[in-house]
Enzyme design. Structure first.
Site, short mmCIF file in Angstrom:
data_model
loop_
_atom_site.label_atom_id
_atom_site.label_comp_id
_atom_site.label_asym_id
_atom_site.label_seq_id
_atom_site.Cartn_x
_atom_site.Cartn_y
_atom_site.Cartn_z
N HIS A 189 16.97 72.90 78.90
CA HIS A 189 17.52 73.32 80.19
C HIS A 189 17.25 74.80 80.46
CE1 HIS A 189 19.26 69.30 80.30
NE2 HIS A 189 19.57 69.52 79.03
N GLU A 226 25.32 74.03 78.31
CA GLU A 226 24.29 73.64 77.36
C GLU A 226 23.15 74.65 77.29
OE1 GLU A 226 21.41 69.80 76.27
OE2 GLU A 226 22.60 69.80 78.12
N HIS A 237 19.08 70.49 72.03
CA HIS A 237 19.99 70.11 73.11
C HIS A 237 21.43 69.97 72.61
CE1 HIS A 237 16.99 69.03 76.29
NE2 HIS A 237 16.20 69.06 75.21
N GLU A 296 20.22 66.58 69.26
CA GLU A 296 21.42 66.61 70.09
C GLU A 296 22.57 67.07 69.20
OE1 GLU A 296 21.82 66.29 73.23
OE2 GLU A 296 20.35 64.92 74.09
#
Length: 226
Positions: free
Chosen positions: A10, A24, A78, A142
């Site tokens: 992101h 995030e 992430h 993640e």
């Protein structure tokens, strides 16, 4: 020379998941920079980033950066969301090399050792663009759930983010056989001559705790395992 591309998920107008006062895009950049700093202590490794500040980059461009560099490995970091908890990793769900599978096994395991008492969500496969479009073995991690109160409390800790980064680095070093640079750094003392104790989270594996303690000592921080 092993060429690694680190991708902070992101950025810019895309904040990624948000929750419990965290974003995030900020967490991923923090972790990726820590990974890069730790990797700099190894021989024969070249580190590149898809972003080093808060900017938006298309998914295809992230993969293109790694492809243009002819990277040996690509890792996209992430933070999860959706009501779950714990850590999981992904490789492409199409045709992948044996190396991609082997690297995932090693790195996933080292991250779990480093982050302590965290739910292991398993080694998975998915059709994510950065995994599909990269021409080299690639992994997407993640790292806990931003919308889970307990996970978010960990993610809001610099100490825990260091453990996350450390796990990634231990995995990369093990997967690619990287060796530490033979350079000793003198221990630094505080300006008032006193020594201060630094406590860095909890590890499920004592050897990982010992290795991180050594890293901190080299940087001038007295680290004690308790």
């Amino acid at each position: 020379m092993v060429r690694i591309v680190l991708d902070a998920g992101h950025g810019g107008k895309d904040s990624g998941a948000v929750g419990n006062g965290l974003r995030e895009k900020d967490l991923t950049l923090n972790i990726v920079k820590k990974i890069g700093n730790l990797l700099a202590e190894y021989e024969d490794v070249e580190v590149h980033y898809t972003r080093t500040d808060d900017r938006f980059i298309e998914l295809s461009e992230r993969a293109a950066i790694a492809n243009k560099l002819k990277a040996d490995y690509f890792i996209s970091v992430h933070i999860n969301a959706g009501g779950g908890t714990g850590f999981g990793s992904y490789i492409f769900n199409g045709n992948v090399s044996n190396a991609a599978v082997a690297y995932q096994n090693v790195i996933h395991s080292e991250i779990m050792k480093a982050i302590g008492n965290v739910t292991d969500r398993g080694k998975k496969r998915a059709n994510y663009a950065v995994l599909r479009e990269t021409h080299m073995p690639a992994l997407l991690t993640e790292n806990l759930f931003i919308d889970n109160k307990n996970d978010a409390a960990k993610l809001d800790s610099e100490q825990f983010l260091l453990q996350v980064a450390y796990g990634h680095v231990q995995g990369i070093a093990k997967a690619f056989g990287l060796k530490k640079k033979a350079k000793s750094q003198p221990q630094q003392k505080s300006s008032d001559g006193k020594m201060y104790r630094v406590q860095v989270g909890a590890f499920s594996d004592r050897k990982n705790a010992e290795r991180l303690a050594e890293e901190l000592k080299k940087k001038g921080y007295p680290a004690v395992i308790v």
